[in-house]
Design a protein around this motif. Sequence first.
Motif, PDB file in Angstrom:
ATOM      1  N   MET A   1      51.030  25.541  27.723  1.00  0.00           N
ATOM      2  CA  MET A   1      50.310  24.812  28.868  1.00  0.00           C
ATOM      3  C   MET A   1      51.244  23.819  29.271  1.00  0.00           C
ATOM      4  SD  MET A   1      46.940  22.724  28.721  1.00  0.00           S
ATOM      5  CE  MET A   1      46.034  23.949  28.459  1.00  0.00           C
ATOM      6  N   VAL A   4      53.534  25.228  32.334  1.00  0.00           N
ATOM      7  CA  VAL A   4      52.748  25.686  33.535  1.00  0.00           C
ATOM      8  C   VAL A   4      52.789  24.543  34.331  1.00  0.00           C
ATOM      9  CG1 VAL A   4      50.441  26.103  34.340  1.00  0.00           C
ATOM     10  CG2 VAL A   4      51.266  27.499  32.474  1.00  0.00           C
ATOM     11  N   ALA A   8      54.184  23.635  38.162  1.00  0.00           N
ATOM     12  CA  ALA A   8      53.030  23.675  38.995  1.00  0.00           C
ATOM     13  C   ALA A   8      53.184  22.566  40.168  1.00  0.00           C
ATOM     14  CB  ALA A   8      51.719  23.403  38.470  1.00  0.00           C
ATOM     15  N   THR A 303      35.814  27.349  38.953  1.00  0.00           N
ATOM     16  CA  THR A 303      36.444  28.445  39.301  1.00  0.00           C
ATOM     17  C   THR A 303      37.591  28.184  40.293  1.00  0.00           C
ATOM     18  OG1 THR A 303      34.424  29.705  38.721  1.00  0.00           O
ATOM     19  CG2 THR A 303      35.980  30.724  40.124  1.00  0.00           C
ATOM     20  N   ALA A 306      40.488  26.726  38.203  1.00  0.00           N
ATOM     21  CA  ALA A 306      41.278  27.654  37.246  1.00  0.00           C
ATOM     22  C   ALA A 306      41.939  28.593  37.976  1.00  0.00           C
ATOM     23  CB  ALA A 306      40.121  28.511  36.445  1.00  0.00           C
ATOM     24  N   GLY A 307      41.282  29.051  39.224  1.00  0.00           N
ATOM     25  CA  GLY A 307      42.116  30.151  39.924  1.00  0.00           C
ATOM     26  C   GLY A 307      43.398  29.218  40.658  1.00  0.00           C
ATOM     27  N   ARG A 309      45.204  26.941  39.338  1.00  0.00           N
ATOM     28  CA  ARG A 309      46.074  26.750  38.261  1.00  0.00           C
ATOM     29  C   ARG A 309      46.918  28.197  37.955  1.00  0.00           C
ATOM     30  NH1 ARG A 309      46.609  23.285  33.949  1.00  0.00           N
ATOM     31  NH2 ARG A 309      47.935  23.963  32.426  1.00  0.00           N
ATOM     32  N   GLU A 310      46.234  29.210  38.154  1.00  0.00           N
ATOM     33  CA  GLU A 310      46.577  30.517  37.814  1.00  0.00           C
ATOM     34  C   GLU A 310      47.977  30.810  38.753  1.00  0.00           C
ATOM     35  OE1 GLU A 310      43.838  33.325  37.826  1.00  0.00           O
ATOM     36  OE2 GLU A 310      42.870  32.721  35.949  1.00  0.00           O
ATOM     37  N   ARG A 311      47.674  30.277  39.967  1.00  0.00           N
ATOM     38  CA  ARG A 311      48.664  30.351  41.086  1.00  0.00           C
ATOM     39  C   ARG A 311      49.687  29.540  41.288  1.00  0.00           C
ATOM     40  NH1 ARG A 311      43.682  32.605  42.178  1.00  0.00           N
ATOM     41  NH2 ARG A 311      43.543  34.736  43.537  1.00  0.00           N
ATOM     42  N   GLY A 312      49.636  28.409  40.116  1.00  0.00           N
ATOM     43  CA  GLY A 312      50.724  27.343  40.243  1.00  0.00           C
ATOM     44  C   GLY A 312      50.319  26.171  41.004  1.00  0.00           C
ATOM     45  N   VAL A 346      41.988  31.038  46.995  1.00  0.00           N
ATOM     46  CA  VAL A 346      41.184  31.046  45.846  1.00  0.00           C
ATOM     47  C   VAL A 346      39.622  30.852  46.290  1.00  0.00           C
ATOM     48  CG1 VAL A 346      40.250  29.576  43.852  1.00  0.00           C
ATOM     49  CG2 VAL A 346      42.656  29.919  44.308  1.00  0.00           C
TER      50      VAL A 346
END
Length: 351
Positions: A1, A4, A8, A303, A306-307, A309-312, A346
Motif C-alpha cells: 500500500m 501506491v 499517487a 466506489t 476506490a476507482g 486510487r486504482e488509477r493513481g 471514474v
Amino acid sequence: MSRVVDAAIDLRSDTVTRPTAAMRSAIAAAPVGDDQYGEDPTVNLLQERVAALLGKEAALFLPSGTMANQVALRVLTRPGDDVIVSRESHLVWHESGAGAANSGVQFTEIGAGGVFTAAQFVAACRPRGHVVYPPTALVAIENTHNRAGGVIFPQTALTSVCAAAQAREIATFLDGARLWNVAVATGIALSALAGPFDLVAVALTKGLGAPCGSLLSGSRTRIEQATRVRRMFGGAMRQSGLLAAAGLYALDHHLERLAEDHVNARLIAVELAQSPRIRLDLATVQTNILVFELAPDAPDAPTVVAGARERGLLIFDFGPRTVRAVTHLDVTREQCARAAEILLQVVATDP
C-alpha cells in the motif's frame, strides 16, 4: 500500500505534504531550549511573529489544530455552556466529541454553506440565567470552512457577528486553520481577519506545509490561561523549536504561493463541473478545497475513491455521495489536470 500512496497524486488533504529539503535544513539548524520554561528561542520567535501578523498581544504554540481549538473552548467556556457554530463545523464534526469530553459544552449549528448572518446568530442566542436553556457563551467561526468546500466567511458578515456577540458579552473564537488562504485569496490583512476575535487559531500543517503545529493567539491574559490548559491537555513540549523552525520557514517561503493551490483547485473544479454526474457549485471553490456531490446515476463516493486510487489518485469521501479534494504544495498543475481526468473517467463508469 505504501508504494501506491508514494506514487499517487495525493489530494486527500493539504496535511499530507512532506517537509522540503530546505525546511528540513531549517529544522536541523534551529536553536532550542525548554519551551515549558519559556526558554526555547525558536518557539518564542514563532509565537511573537504570529501574534504580530494577527495583530494580537501574544500567541501559543501547540502540537495540533484540534488541540488549539479545544484549548480555546476550555478558556472561553464553562461546562454546560452552549457554543454557536456554523453547520458541519470542524469543532463538531472532526474532533471526536472533544468539546463535550474536555469542556462539557454543547453546540448549536446555524446557517448554511459554512456561513451565517448576525441575525441568525442573534436568533440562536440563549440568555444567561434562563430556567431551562443553557447560556450561549461563545460563537465560533471557521474560516475557511472545510466541509463547505473551503469557502471564505465574508468579512462584513464576520464583523457583524462579532459585534453582536460583544454587545451580548459572548466570547468569539476564530478557527482559522486555513486563515492564510483567506488572506491570500482576498487581499485582506491577517490582522483585520483576526481582529474581531478574542482568540484565533491558525495551523502550520495545512497550506503552509509544516509537519506539525498550530498557534492560538489573543490577549496576553487569554494566552496565559491557554498555557495552563495546554499543560493540562498534555500539549506542553520541551525542545519544540525543532517544530517551530518549520513554521517559521513556512511563513517565509510558503505563504504567498498559496495562490497556486487556489488556481489548481479551480482548474480541477472547472473540469468536473462539466460532468452531468457531478454536482459542484463553482462559486464555492474559493481557495484550495473542492467538495462535490455525486448524482444519483453516478457511482457512490466509496466506489469513486476506490476507482481513483486504482488509477493513481487519492481523494477523500466525506459521505455516501460526497467527495473532497484538496490542492497543496506537493502537487503540480499538471498533476491536478491529470486528477480531473481520472475523476471524470471514474464517475463516467456505470455503478
